[in-house]
Design a protein around this motif. Structure first.
Motif, PDB file in Angstrom:
ATOM      1  N   ARG A   1       0.817  -1.173  -0.101  1.00  0.00           N
ATOM      2  CA  ARG A   1       0.123  -0.099  -0.064  1.00  0.00           C
ATOM      3  C   ARG A   1       0.847   1.294  -0.071  1.00  0.00           C
ATOM      4  NH1 ARG A   1      -4.766  -1.218   4.065  1.00  0.00           N
ATOM      5  NH2 ARG A   1      -5.856  -2.856   3.186  1.00  0.00           N
TER       6      ARG A   1
ATOM      7  N   GLU B   1      -6.482   2.306  -3.242  1.00  0.00           N
ATOM      8  CA  GLU B   1      -6.688   2.626  -4.373  1.00  0.00           C
ATOM      9  C   GLU B   1      -7.582   3.930  -4.649  1.00  0.00           C
ATOM     10  OE1 GLU B   1      -7.623   0.031  -2.596  1.00  0.00           O
ATOM     11  OE2 GLU B   1      -9.418  -0.930  -3.594  1.00  0.00           O
TER      12      GLU B   1
ATOM     13  N   ALA C   1       2.269   1.885  -3.374  1.00  0.00           N
ATOM     14  CA  ALA C   1       1.266   2.233  -4.410  1.00  0.00           C
ATOM     15  C   ALA C   1       1.067   3.734  -4.077  1.00  0.00           C
ATOM     16  CB  ALA C   1       0.120   1.414  -4.127  1.00  0.00           C
TER      17      ALA C   1
END
Lengths: 186, 298
Positions: free
Chosen positions: B129, B273, B132
């Motif tokens: 995470r 996301e 990202a």
């Protein structure tokens, strides 16, 4: 079996200087099995503001210094508590909340609940009550801090030195080879 | 000559750690006041670090020791290129932004390598995470850097600070306000504060990368975070708030950090996301808009 007492294992010398920092930054892991878990959110958040003492909740046993047992422990959860306790790094302390870990409380005659936690892992401090109010919990924390400062909170050393005794007690409840209610007890 | 550099290096790295820890402590009190409570003393972070180094710690692999050290030293290696007020560790380098951006990732990658070796499944999730999200906030931040390099014709923080001297009206904050807004949002992600704290998420993945760190490892993580706060607020102070003298520089850094915390303390958490999507739309379009305005004006 000879058991080592607190007096023999008391912190000395350099440890006492480190204890000053340890008592001011107790990070706790609360093991929420029993009803005592409900008293902790108000203790942690703005009403009673535990962070004044440098205490805070932690997510994993590796990071924590203080294990809070908040209420009764069934045999199944006792096993998990022992795993959790052994994963924590020295120095580490245990506080038992409520009357259930002291003498069984309202579950004193249950077949699946242990009555006295101190037989299985070293408890540094018990806070009685059913359940203790946040004031009582904070009073208990302050008492533990004083114990740490005096070098008397040495439960983790006791666990190392008297491991045989603790292991024997743990095995006596966790290692049953027959169904509990079958009536074939030896 | 060599001794001179060593002394300067020590001053630079120790300043970043000590002030970072101080900012953390002040930040904790600040958040507590927002929540109407009091928290511990402002030096609480120093106590925490000393306690962590006094604890026993467990290592699961030599890669873990190595990775944690690499993460810590990666951030320290970046801090020494940062102009601290008017103090430069390497007077000839003058804070090259390209080097700083390149080195900044080493800290994260070292941490990633270290905690992946710990073997707990939560830590690779957290690191995945974090990396990202890094792709998310690097886009608006890099665009802002490109804008300033265009505007100043130089990638040295020294030159960027020089053009902002004289008056508050020369600050890039007032010259390029939209770029500043985009960068502030990116700073929120860089420091891992809410709403972009999906990599830590204590209730969900048990504090992510730190899940298996104990004692001195967590202590190094603490120090790394401290100098990261110093570094990242420092870069933005130099880019947009005109650097300044030593005291002025520290005050501006603290202001930026408290701004970040005041945003953090009223927001919940983005899914990572969604966080990346947010970075690629809102802050990126702010900075792009400023870049287009700048190119039209020129």
């Amino acid at each position: 079996m000879e058991l080592y007492s607190t007096k023999k294992l008391k912190d000395e010398g350099f440890e006492q200087i480190l204890n000053f920092f340890r008592k001011k930054s107790l990070w706790m892991l609360h093991y929420c099995t029993g009803c005592g878990a409900v008293e902790l959110p108000p203790t942690m958040t703005s009403r009673w503001d535990m962070e004044r003492f440098g205490m805070g909740p932690m997510a994993t046993p590796r990071q924590a210094d203080l294990l809070l047992i908040t209420g009764y422990l069934s045999l199944k959860s006792l096993k998990r508590v022992i795993y959790t306790y052994e994963q924590m790094q020295n120095p580490k302390w245990v506080i038992a909340l409520g009357s259930c870990p002291i003498n069984g409380g309202i579950y004193y005659d249950s077949y699946s609940v242990i009555n006295r936690l101190a037989l299985y892992i070293p408890v540094d401090l018990s806070i009685e009550g059913c359940m203790p109010r946040p004031e009582a919990i904070i009073e208990g924390f302050i008492k533990l801090m004083k114990q740490i400062e005096n070098g008397e909170a040495v439960g983790y050393k006791k666990y190392q030195e008297n491991y045989k005794w603790y292991k024997q007690n743990q095995d006596s409840v966790l290692k049953r080879e027959f169904p509990v209610l079958s009536g074939e007890e030896k | 000559m060599m001794n001179n550099y060593i002394v300067r290096f020590l001053i630079g790295s120790l300043t970043s750690i000590i002030l970072g820890l101080l900012y953390m402590g002040i930040g904790r009190k600040f958040i507590a006041r927002i929540r109407r409570c009091y928290a511990g003393p402002f030096y609480q972070s120093f106590i925490d670090v000393i306690k962590l180094f006094s604890k026993h710690s467990i290592s699961h692999h030599w890669i873990m020791d190595f990775g944690i050290m690499m993460g810590f030293s990666g951030i320290i290696a970046t801090v020494i290129f940062l102009p601290i007020g008017n103090f430069y560790v390497f007077p000839d380098m003058k804070g090259n932004l390209i080097i700083i951006m390149y080195f900044m990732t080493i800290g994260y990658l070292g941490m990633a390598m270290g905690v992946s070796a710990s073997g707990n499944p939560n830590s690779p999730i957290g690191i995945g995470r974090a990396l990202a999200l890094m792709i998310g906030y690097e886009i608006p931040f890099a665009l802002a850097v490109i804008l300033l390099i265009f505007a100043n014709g130089s990638s040295l923080l020294y030159n960027i600070i020089q053009t902002q001297q004289g008056s508050i009206y020369n600050w890039n904050l007032l010259k390029y306000p939209f770029a500043f807004i985009g960068t502030i949002i990116a700073l929120q992600g860089m420091l891992g504060e809410q709403p972009f704290d999906a990599m830590i998420a204590p209730a969900e993945i048990a504090s992510g990368p730190m899940v298996e760190l104990s004692g001195k490892f967590l202590g190094f993580g603490f120090l790394q975070h401290a100098s990261q706060i110093f570094l990242e607020t420092g870069i933005i102070t130099a880019m947009f708030l005109g650097g300044g003298t030593i005291i002025g520089f520290f005050t501006k850094q603290l202001f930026l950090y408290l701004l970040t915390l005041s945003i953090a303390s009223v927001f919940p958490r983005f899914r990572f996301e969604d966080g990346v999507k947010f970075f690629w739309t809102i802050p990126t379009s702010f900075v792009l808009f400023q870049l287009i305005l700048f190119l039209i004006k020129r």
